[in-house]
Design a protein around this motif. Sequence first.
Motif, short mmCIF file in Angstrom:
data_model
loop_
_atom_site.label_atom_id
_atom_site.label_comp_id
_atom_site.label_asym_id
_atom_site.label_seq_id
_atom_site.Cartn_x
_atom_site.Cartn_y
_atom_site.Cartn_z
N LEU A 705 90.70 13.77 2.07
CA LEU A 705 90.19 12.39 2.13
C LEU A 705 88.87 12.28 1.36
CD1 LEU A 705 90.90 9.71 3.69
CD2 LEU A 705 89.25 10.43 5.39
N LEU A 706 88.00 13.28 1.60
CA LEU A 706 86.69 13.28 0.93
C LEU A 706 86.88 13.44 -0.58
CD1 LEU A 706 83.57 13.34 1.34
CD2 LEU A 706 83.73 15.83 1.32
N ALA A 707 87.75 14.36 -0.97
CA ALA A 707 88.00 14.61 -2.40
C ALA A 707 88.44 13.32 -3.08
CB ALA A 707 89.06 15.69 -2.56
N GLU A 708 89.36 12.59 -2.42
CA GLU A 708 89.88 11.37 -3.04
C GLU A 708 88.79 10.31 -3.14
OE1 GLU A 708 93.32 10.54 -0.67
OE2 GLU A 708 94.50 12.12 -1.62
N ALA A 709 87.98 10.22 -2.09
CA ALA A 709 86.88 9.23 -2.13
C ALA A 709 85.89 9.59 -3.24
CB ALA A 709 86.18 9.20 -0.78
N ALA A 710 85.58 10.90 -3.40
CA ALA A 710 84.64 11.34 -4.44
C ALA A 710 85.21 11.05 -5.82
CB ALA A 710 84.35 12.82 -4.25
N LEU A 711 86.51 11.25 -5.97
CA LEU A 711 87.14 10.96 -7.27
C LEU A 711 86.99 9.49 -7.62
CD1 LEU A 711 90.55 12.86 -7.49
CD2 LEU A 711 88.58 13.15 -8.93
N GLN A 712 87.21 8.61 -6.61
CA GLN A 712 87.11 7.17 -6.87
C GLN A 712 85.72 6.84 -7.42
OE1 GLN A 712 89.56 5.23 -6.69
NE2 GLN A 712 90.76 5.39 -4.80
N LYS A 713 84.71 7.54 -6.87
CA LYS A 713 83.34 7.25 -7.30
C LYS A 713 82.93 8.15 -8.48
CE LYS A 713 81.46 5.26 -3.07
NZ LYS A 713 82.54 5.27 -2.10
N LEU A 714 83.86 8.95 -8.98
CA LEU A 714 83.63 9.89 -10.09
C LEU A 714 82.52 10.89 -9.76
CD1 LEU A 714 84.08 7.67 -13.28
CD2 LEU A 714 85.69 9.25 -12.26
N ASP A 715 82.40 11.23 -8.48
CA ASP A 715 81.46 12.28 -8.07
C ASP A 715 82.23 13.61 -8.15
OD1 ASP A 715 79.95 14.13 -6.77
OD2 ASP A 715 79.49 12.89 -5.01
N LEU A 716 82.28 14.17 -9.37
CA LEU A 716 83.19 15.29 -9.62
C LEU A 716 82.79 16.55 -8.88
CD1 LEU A 716 84.00 14.84 -13.42
CD2 LEU A 716 85.08 13.82 -11.43
N LYS A 717 81.49 16.74 -8.68
CA LYS A 717 81.03 17.97 -8.03
C LYS A 717 81.55 18.02 -6.59
CE LYS A 717 76.74 20.63 -7.48
NZ LYS A 717 76.27 20.47 -6.11
N THR A 718 81.33 16.93 -5.86
CA THR A 718 81.80 16.88 -4.46
C THR A 718 83.33 16.99 -4.43
OG1 THR A 718 80.00 15.33 -4.10
CG2 THR A 718 81.59 15.58 -2.30
N ALA A 719 83.96 16.28 -5.36
CA ALA A 719 85.43 16.28 -5.38
C ALA A 719 85.95 17.71 -5.55
CB ALA A 719 85.95 15.39 -6.51
N GLU A 720 85.31 18.44 -6.48
CA GLU A 720 85.78 19.81 -6.74
C GLU A 720 85.59 20.68 -5.50
OE1 GLU A 720 85.71 23.19 -10.16
OE2 GLU A 720 84.05 21.76 -10.14
N ALA A 749 90.47 5.63 -15.98
CA ALA A 749 91.91 5.45 -16.21
C ALA A 749 92.68 6.65 -15.65
CB ALA A 749 92.19 5.29 -17.69
N GLU A 750 92.16 7.86 -15.89
CA GLU A 750 92.82 9.07 -15.39
C GLU A 750 92.87 9.07 -13.87
OE1 GLU A 750 94.30 11.80 -16.86
OE2 GLU A 750 94.20 10.76 -18.77
N VAL A 751 91.76 8.65 -13.24
CA VAL A 751 91.70 8.60 -11.78
C VAL A 751 92.71 7.58 -11.24
CG1 VAL A 751 90.26 7.99 -9.79
CG2 VAL A 751 89.34 9.46 -11.60
N ALA A 752 92.76 6.43 -11.93
CA ALA A 752 93.73 5.40 -11.50
C ALA A 752 95.15 5.97 -11.56
CB ALA A 752 93.61 4.17 -12.39
N ALA A 753 95.45 6.70 -12.63
CA ALA A 753 96.79 7.30 -12.76
C ALA A 753 97.01 8.32 -11.65
CB ALA A 753 96.94 7.95 -14.13
N TYR A 754 95.95 9.11 -11.33
CA TYR A 754 96.06 10.14 -10.29
C TYR A 754 96.42 9.52 -8.94
CZ TYR A 754 94.68 14.02 -7.22
OH TYR A 754 94.67 15.01 -6.27
N PHE A 755 95.86 8.32 -8.67
CA PHE A 755 96.12 7.67 -7.39
C PHE A 755 97.36 6.77 -7.43
CE2 PHE A 755 91.56 8.61 -6.57
CZ PHE A 755 91.78 9.40 -5.46
N GLY A 756 98.09 6.85 -8.53
CA GLY A 756 99.35 6.10 -8.59
C GLY A 756 99.17 4.63 -8.93
N ARG A 757 97.98 4.25 -9.40
CA ARG A 757 97.79 2.84 -9.81
C ARG A 757 98.09 2.77 -11.30
NH1 ARG A 757 92.93 3.71 -6.96
NH2 ARG A 757 91.69 3.31 -8.83
N PHE A 758 99.37 2.85 -11.63
CA PHE A 758 99.77 3.07 -13.03
C PHE A 758 99.54 1.83 -13.89
CE2 PHE A 758 102.61 5.87 -10.47
CZ PHE A 758 101.95 7.04 -10.77
#
Length: 1185
Positions: A705-720, A749-758
């Motif tokens: 859940l945290l990883a996905e939220a971090a990705l949305q905000k492009l906080d790559l360090k936390t996401a990783e 755009a890549e994040v949107a694709a990752y979350f299925g918002r094609f």
Amino acid sequence: MFIYLSKKIAIPNNIHLKCVSWNKDQGFIACGGDDALLKVLKLETQTDDARLKGLAAPSNLSMNQTLEGHIGAVQVVTWNEQYKKLTTSDETGLIIVWMLYKGAWYEEMINNRNKSVVRSMSWNADGQKICIVYEDGAVIVGSVDGNRIWGKELKGSQLAHVAWSPDSKILLFGMANGEVHIYDNQGNFIMKMTIICLTMATGAVSIAGIHWYAGTGGYVEPDCPCLAICYDNGRCQIMRYENDENPVCIDTLMNVVSIQWNHCGSVLAVAGSLRSLNKEKEFNVIQFYTPFGEHLRTLKVPGKQMSGVAWEGGGLRIGLAVDSYIYFANIRPDYKWGYCCSTVVYAYTKPERQEYCVVFWDTKNNEKCVKYVKSLMSITTSGDFCILASKADETQPQENAGLEAVNPARYVLILCNSIGTPLDSKYINIDPLFVTMTKTHVIAASKDAFYLWQYRVAKKLTALEINQVSRTKKGGRERAYHIDSNPSGANDLGSNLEKDFAATRDPICCITATDKTLMVGRESGIIHRYSLPNVTLIQKYTMNNRAYYMSLNCNSSRLAIIDIAGVLTLLNLEARSTPDDGTRDQASVGDPSKFERKDVWDMKWANDNPDLFAMMEKTRMYVFRNLDPEEPIQTSGYICSFEDLEIKSVLLDEIMKDPERPNKDNLINFEIRSLRDSRALIEKVGIEDASQFIEDNPHPRLWRLLAEAALQKLDLKTAEQAFVRCKDYQGIEFVKRLGNLQSEPMKQAEVAAYFGRFEEADRMYLDMDRRDLAISLRIKLGDWFKVQHLLKSGSGDCDDALLKQAYNAIGDYYADRQKWISVVKFYIEGRNQERLAECYYMLEDYEGLEKLTTDLPENHKLLPEIGQMFATVGMCEQAVNAYLKCNQPKAAIDTCVHLNQWNKAVELARTHNMKEIKSLLSKYASHLLEKNKTLEAVELYRKAHHFLDAAKLMFKIADEEAKKRSRPLRVKKLYVLAAQLVENYHEQVKTSQQSKAKGKKSEATFALAGLLEEDATSSDSRIVDNAWRGAEAYHFFLLAQRQLYAGYMDNAMRTALHLREYEDVIPAVEIYSLLATCSVASRAFGTCSKAFIKLESLESLSPQEQQLYEDLALEIFTKHPPKDTRVMEPSSSSEGPEGKLPTCIVTGLPIQEYQFWMCSVCKHCAMEQEISKYNCCPLCHSPVA
């Protein structure tokens, strides 16, 4: 099943109730009591929350009407559900029928005999008739509209009860002395019922209740007991039909007041009171039994005197009249159900079918598969599979029941996948009352033994699991153990599966298992622990109560036990060291912790955390983490699964209301508190704080859940970091890939694709002018329609190869859906000839297929397939063309042979110098001749251009028909056909000579060479030289008769005279008989005399026949002298100066003229003026040129 009290309604003024009845269809509850009390109540659920359904929803009284009209205490109330009527009676004998009008109840009819009191009333199953019995023995049967059908006085009988049979053909009357009499529906006595349950009972008894279940909700199994008769002393018998000599007998050991079946005849409620052990105090109880007499539950009810019991229509609640209260109890039925692989499997009965209907409802796609199972006992699920346990059908073969003849297995376990396809089955002799399953084993237990079956399914097992499976010997795939035995592990293969096990004093009451542990509970409270897969008894634990349900957590360290009173306790199987330095006592192995919850009817451990479980307590779901409960959730669902901090629950009560149409609304997902809190923290406070909270309460789901939220905000360090914590390798890779991208919009755009918002990702790519990325995204998704659209919409040239791929993929999409017409245009665009051929074939567009054959280059790999396609639909020529184009003459010839095109086959064999066709042909022909199919053989030779062989067979047929004296016209036709085959043969020889010869030679030379070859090759010169002789003979034979009947006597006689040359074809007796007849008609008695002389001298005739001819001759020639009246031209006149004159085939006369017509086919002549009247040659029927 589980039952608990849920509600209590008080009757005003403390008026005591005497009876209660619940309308099954509309839900009205009628209760009658002292002081002429009659009330109609209705409980309805009122809630705005769509998730609150069924028992969990709060219910209030939507109707509470007091019905006035009775004068004494109301003793009998009964509903007519079909016609929405209520019939009530009081102690004065007054009967009132009430009807519903504009939401309130009004009197419709009143009746009073003023003689006696009504003891019982009963409507029949379809609500058309009511039977009323009075204490003094009077019986009245009336119709629903108030008319009396018949009445009867049963002298000297005191009546107490009445019941209709389900088909309304029989009435049962319960007498005050405890007897039950059987009458037909016209009131004629049939017999007394045998009451077996009262044997050994002493003292006076009276009937407490008779209830005959009408079968409206189907039966639990075929031939199920459904007629219950219960006495006040607690004795009860349940019968299959009214004169069942072998009923189920129960002694409930209580004082019974009332009994009633539930809506589907699966549970009988027996209400009354039990004496406590010290004999002084009685307490009210209601006991529940199956139709086979097994005790299910006991519910204690407060109050002094219970007076009635009534089931709700759906069988989920029961109403009890006690003193001046109505108590309601909720029932949690033991549905036959399970959950595997996101599929809910459940079973229900239909009134019109004997079997159980088992539904496999895939909750993801909302699709369902249905399967019918006879005498289903239980459904058990685990992982992706489910086990259906049922009684074995005697009529079906049992492929793996060992000693079939001696001892056929009585039960069967069927292993199914999540769409109900049977994968394997086992026939066993152990009654599978309790079934559990793990990844590798199915364990079934009866009361005194348990059976292990190590099932095999084609699925990927991990190396460890394979190792574990292979350790158990091949012979050890099935084992059985008695509960009192002490199995000691690997070498102990258990008892013989076929033998019956001895009964035990302490029966098994429940089982559960994980991959390494099996737990077996016994009625005394002892629990056995065995290791798996090698069954070894490790330990026994002693509990205070009998377990009803057990469940092991994911690492087999704790056992949850729900006992028969609904109390949940936990048992530690492994010693746990406590984290805070031994401040708490070390929990020793087997010490039940202090945890205890009451009124629990379902529980489930989390799949991924040994300290997390969910349980159902009344209408609330609690989630416990380390024995601390979270706040409860209102629901009455059954728990399907608990993983990833989410609980899936299914409202089976709602599904069973309409089991044929399960609705996704009845499937509920609950998130547990830590997941809800983390989500709230991330949304409201921020990633930092949420990260800290998750660090304190770690779980892979929360990290994700945290990883996905971090990705949305492009906080790559936390996401990783979060992806690392939840071990998601793909996620880590994705974050790395994002880190390498420079532009911010590209990352988004890549994040949107990752979350299925094609769609969003598409739009972003196109805004950045990166159509190639949008296309590659759509290719990954397999959305080829979008790919084609994107390729065409862009400016500039598009990639042809990619477009071709898109067209083909769209073609495949339509082909999968059998939309062949749409497919063709895409495959043409994509130049996919292989699939195009298949489409043409499917569409039966053979012209398209032919065109494709011509378009394909020579030796293309598709040509043989196309040839095969043409061959399957009988299109020989096209098939041959396809095969020849890919240089496969052998296949072409085989096709011709297969399709009976022998001429083509022979021709091809000649052109391609293939020798074997000749042997094949003769083999097939001899096969046909063996089967006496001569004409088919002729046809075969003719098609293969073997005209001489065909002609020989044809002559044979014609000769046989002539011998049989068939119709002359038929024989002539056969001879003509044979002769024409010979002509075809001449033509063939001539043309073969022409093709052989080189240079310019005259036609005569060819003809001569042809004749010489014929002489050399033909062995049967008679057939070749005189081909038309048989046809001529029958032609003139028919002609003579036609002329005779037409009145041309002279011509007829001359034709008959010509027939004398054909004695080798037509029997002489026929020829001369005809000649004699014609000459008599022509008054040529001289010729007639010669004919008779010939007839009398025929050796083929018997002396009697010759005598007959002599007598006839005598009769003729005594009247007429044997002289011709007219002088005949001498027969030599048919001899011309140049030898024999030709005979005209029209008239049968010799042709004297020099100019005449000759047929081009049969080479026979006719006079020109005669033939001009004909279109066809009279002999061979070829057209006249």
